[in-house]
Write a protein that holds these residues in place. Structure first.
Motif, PDB file in Angstrom:
ATOM      1  N   ALA A 135       0.826  -1.211   0.000  1.00 13.97           N
ATOM      2  CA  ALA A 135       0.000   0.000   0.000  1.00 13.97           C
ATOM      3  C   ALA A 135       0.865   1.267   0.000  1.00 13.97           C
ATOM      4  CB  ALA A 135      -0.937  -0.012   1.207  1.00 13.97           C
ATOM      5  N   VAL A 136       1.899   1.298   0.840  1.00 17.04           N
ATOM      6  CA  VAL A 136       2.730   2.499   0.900  1.00 17.04           C
ATOM      7  C   VAL A 136       3.541   2.648  -0.380  1.00 17.04           C
ATOM      8  CG1 VAL A 136       4.822   1.537   1.958  1.00 17.04           C
ATOM      9  CG2 VAL A 136       4.129   3.864   2.494  1.00 17.04           C
ATOM     10  N   LEU A 137       3.945   1.546  -0.992  1.00 18.70           N
ATOM     11  CA  LEU A 137       4.671   1.636  -2.259  1.00 18.70           C
ATOM     12  C   LEU A 137       3.789   2.194  -3.363  1.00 18.70           C
ATOM     13  CD1 LEU A 137       7.233   1.040  -3.897  1.00 18.70           C
ATOM     14  CD2 LEU A 137       6.352  -1.278  -4.277  1.00 18.70           C
ATOM     15  N   SER A 138       2.521   1.813  -3.356  1.00 21.58           N
ATOM     16  CA  SER A 138       1.616   2.282  -4.404  1.00 21.58           C
ATOM     17  C   SER A 138       1.359   3.774  -4.325  1.00 21.58           C
ATOM     18  CB  SER A 138       0.288   1.524  -4.325  1.00 21.58           C
ATOM     19  OG  SER A 138      -0.395   1.828  -3.113  1.00 21.58           O
ATOM     20  N   VAL A 139       1.378   4.339  -3.113  1.00 15.63           N
ATOM     21  CA  VAL A 139       1.089   5.765  -2.971  1.00 15.63           C
ATOM     22  C   VAL A 139       2.351   6.622  -2.925  1.00 15.63           C
ATOM     23  CG1 VAL A 139      -1.092   5.313  -1.799  1.00 15.63           C
ATOM     24  CG2 VAL A 139       0.975   5.623  -0.442  1.00 15.63           C
ATOM     25  N   GLU A 140       3.495   6.025  -2.604  1.00 11.72           N
ATOM     26  CA  GLU A 140       4.719   6.812  -2.451  1.00 11.72           C
ATOM     27  C   GLU A 140       5.643   6.731  -3.662  1.00 11.72           C
ATOM     28  OE1 GLU A 140       5.788   8.827   0.032  1.00 11.72           O
ATOM     29  OE2 GLU A 140       3.839   8.617   1.025  1.00 11.72           O
ATOM     30  N   ARG A 141       5.491   5.726  -4.499  1.00  9.82           N
ATOM     31  CA  ARG A 141       6.429   5.535  -5.597  1.00  9.82           C
ATOM     32  C   ARG A 141       6.400   6.700  -6.578  1.00  9.82           C
ATOM     33  NH1 ARG A 141       6.290  -0.177  -7.993  1.00  9.82           N
ATOM     34  NH2 ARG A 141       4.077   0.338  -8.182  1.00  9.82           N
ATOM     35  N   ASP A 142       5.236   7.259  -6.842  1.00 10.45           N
ATOM     36  CA  ASP A 142       5.109   8.351  -7.808  1.00 10.45           C
ATOM     37  C   ASP A 142       5.152   9.729  -7.157  1.00 10.45           C
ATOM     38  OD1 ASP A 142       4.867   6.473  -9.839  1.00 10.45           O
ATOM     39  OD2 ASP A 142       2.695   6.337  -9.590  1.00 10.45           O
ATOM     40  N   SER A 143       5.403   9.772  -5.849  1.00 10.84           N
ATOM     41  CA  SER A 143       5.481  11.070  -5.170  1.00 10.84           C
ATOM     42  C   SER A 143       6.800  11.769  -5.519  1.00 10.84           C
ATOM     43  CB  SER A 143       5.380  10.869  -3.650  1.00 10.84           C
ATOM     44  OG  SER A 143       5.563  12.091  -2.970  1.00 10.84           O
ATOM     45  N   PRO A 144       6.767  13.057  -5.872  1.00  8.27           N
ATOM     46  CA  PRO A 144       8.003  13.765  -6.254  1.00  8.27           C
ATOM     47  C   PRO A 144       9.051  13.759  -5.146  1.00  8.27           C
ATOM     48  CG  PRO A 144       6.062  15.047  -6.862  1.00  8.27           C
ATOM     49  CD  PRO A 144       5.582  13.927  -6.011  1.00  8.27           C
ATOM     50  N   ASN A 145       8.599  13.898  -3.903  1.00  2.00           N
ATOM     51  CA  ASN A 145       9.535  13.956  -2.789  1.00  2.00           C
ATOM     52  C   ASN A 145       9.650  12.615  -2.052  1.00  2.00           C
ATOM     53  OD1 ASN A 145       9.920  16.741  -3.248  1.00  2.00           O
ATOM     54  ND2 ASN A 145       8.064  17.213  -2.065  1.00  2.00           N
ATOM     55  N   GLY A 146       9.054  11.570  -2.596  1.00  5.97           N
ATOM     56  CA  GLY A 146       9.053  10.285  -1.919  1.00  5.97           C
ATOM     57  C   GLY A 146      10.400   9.603  -1.957  1.00  5.97           C
ATOM     58  N   ASN A 147      10.698   8.819  -0.931  1.00  4.01           N
ATOM     59  CA  ASN A 147      11.952   8.064  -0.886  1.00  4.01           C
ATOM     60  C   ASN A 147      11.694   6.569  -0.739  1.00  4.01           C
ATOM     61  OD1 ASN A 147      11.310   7.700   1.899  1.00  4.01           O
ATOM     62  ND2 ASN A 147      12.365   9.623   2.384  1.00  4.01           N
ATOM     63  N   ILE A 148      10.454   6.141  -0.946  1.00  2.00           N
ATOM     64  CA  ILE A 148      10.108   4.716  -0.955  1.00  2.00           C
ATOM     65  C   ILE A 148       9.771   4.363  -2.399  1.00  2.00           C
ATOM     66  CG2 ILE A 148       8.591   2.929  -0.013  1.00  2.00           C
ATOM     67  CD1 ILE A 148       8.122   4.700   2.404  1.00  2.00           C
ATOM     68  N   LYS A 149      10.747   3.885  -3.122  1.00  8.35           N
ATOM     69  CA  LYS A 149      10.604   3.667  -4.559  1.00  8.35           C
ATOM     70  C   LYS A 149      10.601   2.193  -4.963  1.00  8.35           C
ATOM     71  CE  LYS A 149      10.703   8.107  -5.438  1.00  8.35           C
ATOM     72  NZ  LYS A 149       9.516   8.823  -5.955  1.00  8.35           N
ATOM     73  N   THR A 150      11.095   1.316  -4.097  1.00  5.07           N
ATOM     74  CA  THR A 150      11.163  -0.109  -4.433  1.00  5.07           C
ATOM     75  C   THR A 150      10.435  -0.911  -3.369  1.00  5.07           C
ATOM     76  OG1 THR A 150      13.239  -0.481  -3.232  1.00  5.07           O
ATOM     77  CG2 THR A 150      13.394   0.264  -5.525  1.00  5.07           C
ATOM     78  N   LEU A 151      10.159  -2.167  -3.710  1.00  6.69           N
ATOM     79  CA  LEU A 151       9.480  -3.050  -2.755  1.00  6.69           C
ATOM     80  C   LEU A 151      10.360  -3.308  -1.537  1.00  6.69           C
ATOM     81  CD1 LEU A 151       7.008  -4.779  -2.132  1.00  6.69           C
ATOM     82  CD2 LEU A 151       8.105  -6.664  -3.358  1.00  6.69           C
ATOM     83  N   GLY A 152      11.669  -3.392  -1.750  1.00  7.01           N
ATOM     84  CA  GLY A 152      12.576  -3.576  -0.617  1.00  7.01           C
ATOM     85  C   GLY A 152      12.516  -2.414   0.353  1.00  7.01           C
ATOM     86  N   ASP A 153      12.491  -1.180  -0.194  1.00  8.51           N
ATOM     87  CA  ASP A 153      12.355  -0.002   0.674  1.00  8.51           C
ATOM     88  C   ASP A 153      11.046  -0.053   1.450  1.00  8.51           C
ATOM     89  OD1 ASP A 153      14.732   0.904  -0.333  1.00  8.51           O
ATOM     90  OD2 ASP A 153      13.802   2.241  -1.808  1.00  8.51           O
ATOM     91  N   ALA A 154       9.966  -0.474   0.796  1.00  9.11           N
ATOM     92  CA  ALA A 154       8.654  -0.515   1.443  1.00  9.11           C
ATOM     93  C   ALA A 154       8.609  -1.554   2.557  1.00  9.11           C
ATOM     94  CB  ALA A 154       7.566  -0.809   0.404  1.00  9.11           C
ATOM     95  N   VAL A 155       9.197  -2.736   2.313  1.00 11.48           N
ATOM     96  CA  VAL A 155       9.206  -3.777   3.341  1.00 11.48           C
ATOM     97  C   VAL A 155      10.040  -3.338   4.544  1.00 11.48           C
ATOM     98  CG1 VAL A 155       9.942  -6.140   3.853  1.00 11.48           C
ATOM     99  CG2 VAL A 155       8.786  -5.647   1.700  1.00 11.48           C
TER     100      VAL A 155
END
Length: 249
Positions: A135-155
């Motif tokens: 869920a957090v990957l789906s909402v943060e991956r396309d955020s301009p200032n987001g730093n959760i871009k991969t599944l590993g980062d999200a886990v």
């Protein structure tokens, strides 16, 4: 509230099929997030699976409501089920369907008497980690200032959030992501409390069992002592010998 026999039979028969559908939902929810470049057909198929699973749980709620003897009391005692059924209809967002399905699966797991608390907690931890990461990957991956871009980062973020460690190397920047973070924090604290209470209850039960066994042995010794005294008295009476203080005299 005592459940009618028909309702109990329905819940037992539908438990495994509903859990299988929940696993199908997990796969359908994860595929578009893990594979953002998936074809339109795949995404549409996953979307259809999500709605079918939600519809199955909604049908399950309606059937259980129809089988309940006191429907008003059933609605009041299963208000989380009702919220989970109605929630995706208010605003058809994938995240709402995720929350609704998790609520419904959790409620059905609590109803199953054969599902032990430890198994439920372990399943809850795995489910929250998996769905929280997706869920957090789906909402943060396309955020301009987001730093959760991969599944590993999200886990990794889900682990540190649920355990309330919070290293800060990865953090949500969107409003929905922060709402997810709050939910994971509260869930982690609640599950930790459940595990702690379960361990404490196990130790207390063991101590109570030891105490009961000690009292049983003490009572057995007391009864045995009384029987020995009674036998000695009978033997003394038959032989004409004095008993106790009379022998001293």
């Amino acid at each position: 509230m005592k459940q009618p026999l028909a309702q109990v039979r329905w819940e037992r028969r539908t438990q495994r099929p509903l859990f299988a559908l929940a696993l199908a939902f997990a796969v359908a929810y994860a595929v578009p997030i893990v594979e953002p470049d998936a074809s339109h057909e795949v995404v549409s198929a996953c979307l259809a699976v999500e709605w079918v699973v939600w519809g199955a749980f909604a049908l399950d709620y309606v059937v259980r409501l129809a089988l309940a003897e006191r429907r008003g009391q059933f609605v009041r005692s299963h208000w989380l089920d009702l919220c989970a059924v109605v929630l995706p209809l208010v605003q058809p967002l994938r995240l709402l369907r995720l929350v609704a399905t998790l609520l419904l699966v959790g409620q059905r797991a609590r109803m199953a008497s054969q599902v032990r608390l430890t198994t439920y907690v372990a399943g809850s931890v795995v489910g929250l980690l998996m769905f929280g990461s997706l869920a957090v990957l789906s909402v943060e991956r396309d955020s301009p200032n987001g730093n959760i871009k991969t599944l590993g980062d999200a886990v990794w973020w889900s682990f540190t959030t649920m355990t309330t460690v919070g290293y800060g190397d990865h953090a949500p920047t969107t409003g929905v992501g922060r709402v997810l973070a709050v939910g994971l924090m509260l869930s982690g604290i609640a599950l930790l409390g459940v595990v702690t209470a379960n361990i404490a209850a196990w130790f207390i039960a063991r101590f109570e069992m030891d105490d009961v066994e000690e009292r049983r042995q003490t009572e057995a010794i007391r009864l045995l002592t009384e029987e020995v005294r009674a036998l000695r008295a009978e033997v003394a009476a038959l032989s004409g010998e004095p008993v106790g203080d009379e022998r001293v005299r």
